[in-house]
Design a protein around this motif. Structure first.
Motif, PDB file in Angstrom:
ATOM      1  N   ASP A 146       0.810  -1.225   0.000  1.00  0.00           N
ATOM      2  CA  ASP A 146       0.000   0.000   0.000  1.00  0.00           C
ATOM      3  C   ASP A 146       0.840   1.270   0.000  1.00  0.00           C
ATOM      4  OD1 ASP A 146      -2.266  -1.592   0.167  1.00  0.00           O
ATOM      5  OD2 ASP A 146      -2.397  -1.427   2.356  1.00  0.00           O
ATOM      6  N   ASN A 147       2.102   1.174   0.375  1.00  0.00           N
ATOM      7  CA  ASN A 147       2.928   2.367   0.587  1.00  0.00           C
ATOM      8  C   ASN A 147       3.089   3.273  -0.629  1.00  0.00           C
ATOM      9  OD1 ASN A 147       3.200   1.848   3.289  1.00  0.00           O
ATOM     10  ND2 ASN A 147       5.213   0.934   3.113  1.00  0.00           N
ATOM     11  N   PRO A 148       3.272   2.754  -1.844  1.00  0.00           N
ATOM     12  CA  PRO A 148       3.382   3.686  -2.977  1.00  0.00           C
ATOM     13  C   PRO A 148       2.168   4.608  -3.106  1.00  0.00           C
ATOM     14  CG  PRO A 148       4.202   1.546  -3.617  1.00  0.00           C
ATOM     15  CD  PRO A 148       3.565   1.367  -2.262  1.00  0.00           C
ATOM     16  N   LYS A 149       0.978   4.068  -2.930  1.00  0.00           N
ATOM     17  CA  LYS A 149      -0.245   4.880  -2.991  1.00  0.00           C
ATOM     18  C   LYS A 149      -0.286   5.850  -1.808  1.00  0.00           C
ATOM     19  CE  LYS A 149      -5.174   4.376  -2.437  1.00  0.00           C
ATOM     20  NZ  LYS A 149      -5.957   3.657  -1.495  1.00  0.00           N
ATOM     21  N   LEU A 150       0.074   5.370  -0.622  1.00  0.00           N
ATOM     22  CA  LEU A 150       0.025   6.219   0.573  1.00  0.00           C
ATOM     23  C   LEU A 150       1.003   7.387   0.482  1.00  0.00           C
ATOM     24  CD1 LEU A 150      -0.276   3.434   3.293  1.00  0.00           C
ATOM     25  CD2 LEU A 150      -2.088   4.984   2.485  1.00  0.00           C
ATOM     26  N   VAL A 151       2.164   7.153  -0.093  1.00  0.00           N
ATOM     27  CA  VAL A 151       3.135   8.246  -0.258  1.00  0.00           C
ATOM     28  C   VAL A 151       2.568   9.313  -1.190  1.00  0.00           C
ATOM     29  CG1 VAL A 151       5.387   8.844  -1.252  1.00  0.00           C
ATOM     30  CG2 VAL A 151       5.194   6.939   0.362  1.00  0.00           C
TER      31      VAL A 151
ATOM     32  N   PRO B  52      10.264  -2.121   4.206  1.00  0.00           N
ATOM     33  CA  PRO B  52      11.047  -1.987   2.989  1.00  0.00           C
ATOM     34  C   PRO B  52      10.518  -0.920   2.035  1.00  0.00           C
ATOM     35  CG  PRO B  52       9.648  -3.918   2.803  1.00  0.00           C
ATOM     36  CD  PRO B  52       9.434  -3.344   4.184  1.00  0.00           C
ATOM     37  N   GLY B  53       9.381  -0.313   2.358  1.00  0.00           N
ATOM     38  CA  GLY B  53       8.904   0.834   1.596  1.00  0.00           C
ATOM     39  C   GLY B  53       7.984   0.524   0.445  1.00  0.00           C
ATOM     40  N   ALA B  54       8.340  -0.439  -0.370  1.00  0.00           N
ATOM     41  CA  ALA B  54       7.535  -0.800  -1.539  1.00  0.00           C
ATOM     42  C   ALA B  54       7.921  -2.214  -1.966  1.00  0.00           C
ATOM     43  CB  ALA B  54       7.780   0.186  -2.681  1.00  0.00           C
ATOM     44  N   PRO B  55       7.054  -2.862  -2.736  1.00  0.00           N
ATOM     45  CA  PRO B  55       7.352  -4.226  -3.168  1.00  0.00           C
ATOM     46  C   PRO B  55       8.555  -4.352  -4.114  1.00  0.00           C
ATOM     47  CG  PRO B  55       4.992  -3.806  -3.314  1.00  0.00           C
ATOM     48  CD  PRO B  55       5.672  -2.486  -3.033  1.00  0.00           C
ATOM     49  N   THR B  56       8.835  -3.285  -4.876  1.00  0.00           N
ATOM     50  CA  THR B  56       9.932  -3.367  -5.851  1.00  0.00           C
ATOM     51  C   THR B  56      10.788  -2.106  -5.826  1.00  0.00           C
ATOM     52  OG1 THR B  56       8.710  -2.331  -7.665  1.00  0.00           O
ATOM     53  CG2 THR B  56       8.445  -4.736  -7.415  1.00  0.00           C
ATOM     54  N   VAL B  57      11.990  -2.241  -6.337  1.00  0.00           N
ATOM     55  CA  VAL B  57      12.875  -1.086  -6.462  1.00  0.00           C
ATOM     56  C   VAL B  57      12.278  -0.077  -7.437  1.00  0.00           C
ATOM     57  CG1 VAL B  57      15.159  -0.317  -7.228  1.00  0.00           C
ATOM     58  CG2 VAL B  57      14.944  -2.378  -5.812  1.00  0.00           C
ATOM     59  N   ALA B  58      11.657  -0.574  -8.496  1.00  0.00           N
ATOM     60  CA  ALA B  58      11.040   0.331  -9.473  1.00  0.00           C
ATOM     61  C   ALA B  58       9.970   1.209  -8.814  1.00  0.00           C
ATOM     62  CB  ALA B  58      10.436  -0.472 -10.624  1.00  0.00           C
ATOM     63  N   GLU B  59       9.186   0.632  -7.901  1.00  0.00           N
ATOM     64  CA  GLU B  59       8.170   1.424  -7.209  1.00  0.00           C
ATOM     65  C   GLU B  59       8.813   2.446  -6.264  1.00  0.00           C
ATOM     66  OE1 GLU B  59       4.265  -1.125  -6.479  1.00  0.00           O
ATOM     67  OE2 GLU B  59       6.100  -2.309  -6.224  1.00  0.00           O
ATOM     68  N   LEU B  60       9.894   2.060  -5.609  1.00  0.00           N
ATOM     69  CA  LEU B  60      10.619   3.012  -4.765  1.00  0.00           C
ATOM     70  C   LEU B  60      11.155   4.172  -5.592  1.00  0.00           C
ATOM     71  CD1 LEU B  60      12.611   0.588  -2.458  1.00  0.00           C
ATOM     72  CD2 LEU B  60      10.852   2.215  -1.721  1.00  0.00           C
ATOM     73  N   GLU B  61      11.706   3.863  -6.754  1.00  0.00           N
ATOM     74  CA  GLU B  61      12.224   4.915  -7.634  1.00  0.00           C
ATOM     75  C   GLU B  61      11.103   5.833  -8.116  1.00  0.00           C
ATOM     76  OE1 GLU B  61      14.296   2.437 -10.464  1.00  0.00           O
ATOM     77  OE2 GLU B  61      16.168   2.554  -9.312  1.00  0.00           O
ATOM     78  N   ALA B  62       9.937   5.253  -8.431  1.00  0.00           N
ATOM     79  CA  ALA B  62       8.796   6.069  -8.863  1.00  0.00           C
ATOM     80  C   ALA B  62       8.318   6.975  -7.725  1.00  0.00           C
ATOM     81  CB  ALA B  62       7.655   5.172  -9.346  1.00  0.00           C
ATOM     82  N   MET B  63       8.333   6.466  -6.499  1.00  0.00           N
ATOM     83  CA  MET B  63       7.944   7.265  -5.345  1.00  0.00           C
ATOM     84  C   MET B  63       8.929   8.423  -5.142  1.00  0.00           C
ATOM     85  SD  MET B  63       6.987   3.977  -3.000  1.00  0.00           S
ATOM     86  CE  MET B  63       7.036   4.741  -1.409  1.00  0.00           C
ATOM     87  N   LYS B  64      10.206   8.133  -5.314  1.00  0.00           N
ATOM     88  CA  LYS B  64      11.220   9.177  -5.167  1.00  0.00           C
ATOM     89  C   LYS B  64      11.011  10.267  -6.219  1.00  0.00           C
ATOM     90  CE  LYS B  64      16.184   9.980  -5.231  1.00  0.00           C
ATOM     91  NZ  LYS B  64      17.513   9.425  -5.442  1.00  0.00           N
ATOM     92  N   LYS B  65      10.715   9.865  -7.437  1.00  0.00           N
ATOM     93  CA  LYS B  65      10.475  10.835  -8.510  1.00  0.00           C
ATOM     94  C   LYS B  65       9.236  11.668  -8.216  1.00  0.00           C
ATOM     95  CE  LYS B  65       9.868  11.361 -13.491  1.00  0.00           C
ATOM     96  NZ  LYS B  65       9.273  12.652 -13.306  1.00  0.00           N
TER      97      LYS B  65
END
Length: 135
Positions: free
Chosen positions: A96-101, A117-130
């Motif tokens: 749920d974290n990508p949506k919550l961010v 861990p923030g998100a299920p994938t590194v790609a989702e973490l990178e998208a959140m950072k962007k």
């Protein structure tokens, strides 16, 4: 004393079990002088899970907390007041974290602390950072 930021705890979880709950206890106990817990966002125990396991414990704990708004969604909290620093402490389910961010950014949070861990994938973490960088 440093300037205080209002904290929006997203994903509190069950008392004595949820990492978010432990953060809330620390903030309510003034363990961080530069932060004040202002809102708790707990969609499960304030929604569909209120009658399930942990729901009663959450409700009993929430009833003891003064001066903090409890909501099911970040969209329910008031707009950030001009000049106020608002920080989201996101301690939700990993999926749920990508949506919550994204919702925290829309709610005026200029700082986001994301539990691992923030998100299920590194790609989702990178998208959140962007998304945060573009805000």
């Amino acid at each position: 004393m440093p300037e205080s930021a209002e904290i929006v705890l997203v994903g509190c979880g069950c008392p004595l079990r949820g990492m978010g709950w432990y953060h809330a206890v620390q903030l309510l106990g003034d363990k961080c002088e530069s932060a004040k817990l202002k809102y708790v966002i707990e969609p499960w125990f304030l929604g569909g899970g209120k009658d399930g396991p942990g729901g009663k414990e959450f409700a009993e704990w929430a009833a003891t907390v003064e001066g903090v708004g409890f909501h099911t969604s970040l969209a329910d909290i008031p707009a950030v007041v001009e000049g106020t620093k608002r920080c989201a402490l996101v301690s939700g389910r990993t999926a749920d974290n990508p949506k919550l961010v994204g919702e925290a950014i829309k709610a005026g949070c200029s700082t986001i602390y994301l539990e691992k861990p923030g998100a299920p994938t590194v790609a989702e973490l990178e998208a959140m950072k962007k998304e945060a960088g573009d805000a």
